[in-house]
Enzyme design. Structure first.
Site, mmCIF file in Angstrom:
data_model
loop_
_atom_site.group_PDB
_atom_site.id
_atom_site.type_symbol
_atom_site.label_atom_id
_atom_site.label_comp_id
_atom_site.label_asym_id
_atom_site.label_seq_id
_atom_site.Cartn_x
_atom_site.Cartn_y
_atom_site.Cartn_z
ATOM 1 N N GLY A 213 0.827 -1.212 0.000
ATOM 2 C CA GLY A 213 0.000 0.000 0.000
ATOM 3 C C GLY A 213 0.853 1.251 0.000
ATOM 4 C CG ASN A 214 -0.513 4.681 -1.276
ATOM 5 O OD1 ASN A 214 -1.232 5.424 -0.615
ATOM 6 N ND2 ASN A 214 -0.937 4.092 -2.393
ATOM 7 N NE ARG A 215 4.757 7.678 4.166
ATOM 8 C CZ ARG A 215 5.833 7.338 3.488
ATOM 9 N NH1 ARG A 215 6.235 6.073 3.484
ATOM 10 N NH2 ARG A 215 6.519 8.235 2.803
ATOM 11 C CB ALA A 280 -2.435 7.267 -3.557
#
Length: 410
Positions: A213-215, A280
Site C-alpha cells: 500500500g501507500n501512506r 493513490a
C-alpha cells in the site's frame, strides 16, 4: 457575500454569547437575513428578546410548539429553515453542542436543525482552555472537520475563568470574514451535476494479514467531495481504506483493492459529469497472494520473492471511454514533476491535472494543507500557494466549472 443571504445563527451556552448581539447587528447592517436559534443554556447568558429585536425575527429556542393548535409549518420548522438557509454558523459553540453534533444527537431545536440543514456549516468552538484541549473535544472537532464543516479556531487570550489560552470567540469581523469565504465557495454552481471522486490508498494483499500500500490519508479526496457537495453537486465518493468521516451530503462507496476501485469507477462513470481521481491507486498487485500467513521459517534462502503484475490504469481507461465528462487527475511526483504531469495529462486524455510533491513541507501525506500546480490542455499552468485542503478543493472546482461551459457540457 452576506448581502441578501439567509443565515442561521446558532447560539449555545457560554459567556461569549453576548457577542452575538453585535454579530447579528452587523449582519443585518450588511443586508443579510438572520434567523437566530438558541439552546436553552444560551438563554442563561443573553435573552432571546435581545436577539429577536436585533434580527427582526422571533428567536427559536423550544423544540416543540407551545400549543397543539399551531400550524403544521411550526411543527416542521426545522425542515423549512434547513431548506431556507444559505449557511449556518454556530457561535459560540460549546463543548457540549460540538459533541452532540459530532455524534448525531438531536435533543434540542438547534442540534435537530443541524442534522437537517443542507447548507455549509461553520462552527466556532468557544470554551475554557482545558475543555478545549481535552482529547474528547479535539476528537469531536476533528470529526466535524472531516465531514466538511468549517471550524473557526478560537483565539487566545484571557478567559472568563481567569486562565489564559485559546478558547475565546473570534472578533466579529473574523466571523463575518469566514461567512464571506464560505459563501463565496458555496455558490451552488454545481447544482444538478454528478461528481465522482476517488480518495485514499488501495491495499493489495500479500496474504490475509499483509498488503502492499501507500501512506495516502484520503484527506484531499474527502475535501474535494465535501466541497462539491457544498456547491450543490450530487457527489459519490469511492474511497480506499481510511478512517475518515464521510462528508455531509456525500454518498460513499468503500473499496480495498485497485481492482475493486476500478470496477466501481467504471460502473459509476457513464452517469458522471466530472470525475476527480484523487486516490493513490497502487500500480502493481501481487500475482499470487498467499492463502495463509507467510511464515519467516518457510522462506527459502532468507529471501521473500514477490511477483507483481500491473493494476488497471483507471484514469486512462476513463479517458478512453469519456464522452461528455470532465476528467481531473492527480500527479504525485518527486522527480521530473512537470514533465511527468504533462505527459499524464496528454496520455490519459484529461482536462486538468493537479501536481503535488509529497516531500514539500505542508504538502505531504496526512497533512491538512497542500501545495499544488494545475496544468491545462491549452498549456496554461497555475501555481497555488499553501492552503488548507478544503480551500485547494474549491480552487480546483473553480477551474472545473468553466471547463464544463467551455466544452459545451453545460
Amino acid at each position: 457575500m452576506v448581502t441578501g443571504k439567509h443565515i442561521l445563527l446558532g447560539v449555545t451556552g457560554g459567556i461569549a454569547a453576548y457577542k452575538c448581539a453585535y454579530l447579528v447587528r452587523e449582519l443585518i447592517r450588511s443586508g443579510a437575513e438572520v434567523q437566530v436559534v438558541m439552546t436553552p443554556a444560551a438563554t442563561e447568558f443573553i435573552t432571546p428578546l435581545t436577539l429577536s429585536v436585533l434580527s427582526r425575527r422571533t428567536v427559536i429556542v423550544e423544540m416543540f410548539p407551545r400549543s397543539a393548535s399551531q400550524t403544521t409549518e411550526e411543527w416542521t420548522r426545522h425542515i423549512e429553515l434547513a431548506m431556507w438557509a444559505d449557511v449556518m454558523l454556530i457561535a459560540p459553540a460549546s463543548a457540549n453542542t460540538i459533541a452532540k453534533i459530532a455524534h448525531g444527537v438531536a435533543d434540542n431545536f438547534l442540534t435537530t436543525l443541524v442534522l437537517a440543514v443542507r447548507s455549509p456549516l461553520i462552527v466556532a468552538p468557544t470554551m475554557d482552555v482545558d475543555m478545549l484541549a481535552n482529547d474528547a473535544t479535539q476528537t469531536n472537532i476533528r470529526i466535524l472537520r472531516e465531514r466538511g464543516c468549517t471550524v473557526v479556531d478560537p483565539e487566545p487570550g484571557e478567559l472568563a475563568s481567569g486562565l489564559s489560552g485559546p478558547g475565546r470567540l473570534p472578533e466579529i469581523d473574523v466571523l463575518i470574514a469566514q461567512l464571506d469565504r464560505v459563501l463565496t465557495n458555496a455558490h451552488r454552481d454545481f447544482g444538478e451535476r454528478r461528481v465522482l471522486v476517488t480518495a485514499g490508498p488501495t491495499e493489495e494483499p500479500l496474504d490475509p494479514v499483509r498488503y502492499v500500500g501507500n501512506r495516502s490519508s484520503g484527506k484531499m479526496g474527502f475535501s474535494l467531495a465535501a466541497a462539491a457537495a457544498q456547491r450543490g453537486a450530487d457527489v459519490t465518493l469511492i474511497s480506499g481504506p481510511v478512517p475518515l468521516e464521510t462528508p455531509r451530503n456525500v454518498r460513499r462507496i468503500d473499496v480495498r483493492t485497485a481492482i475493486e476501485m476500478n470496477n466501481e469507477v467504471l460502473r459509476e462513470f457513464p452517469a458522471t459529469d466530472v470525475l476527480i481521481m484523487a486516490a493513490a491507486v497502487a500500480d502493481f498487485t501481487p500475482v499470487a497472494p498467499a492463502a495463509g500467513k507467510i511464515k519467516r521459517e518457510g522462506i527459502k534462502d532468507g529471501r521473500l520473492k514477490i511477483e507483481l503484475s500491473p493494476n488497471p490504469d483507471i484514469l486512462k481507461e476513463a479517458g478512453r471511454r469519456k464522452q461528455h465528462q470532465i476528467l481531473v487527475g492527480f500527479a504525485l511526483e518527486t522527480d521530473d514533476a512537470v514533465v511527468n504531469a504533462r505527459r499524464k495529462l496528454r496520455e490519459k486524455n484529461l482536462d486538468l491535472i493537479v501536481l503535488n510533491n509529497p516531500t514539500e513541507e505542508g504538502a505531504g501525506f496526512g497533512a491538512d494543507t497542500n501545495i499544488v500546480s494545475l496544468f491545462f490542455t491549452d498549456g496554461r499552468t497555475e501555481e497555488l500557494p499553501k492552503m488548507a485542503k478544503i480551500d485547494v478543493a474549491h480552487e480546483i472546482l473553480n477551474r472545473v466549472g468553466p471547463l464544463l461551459v467551455r466544452t459545451n457540457r453545460a
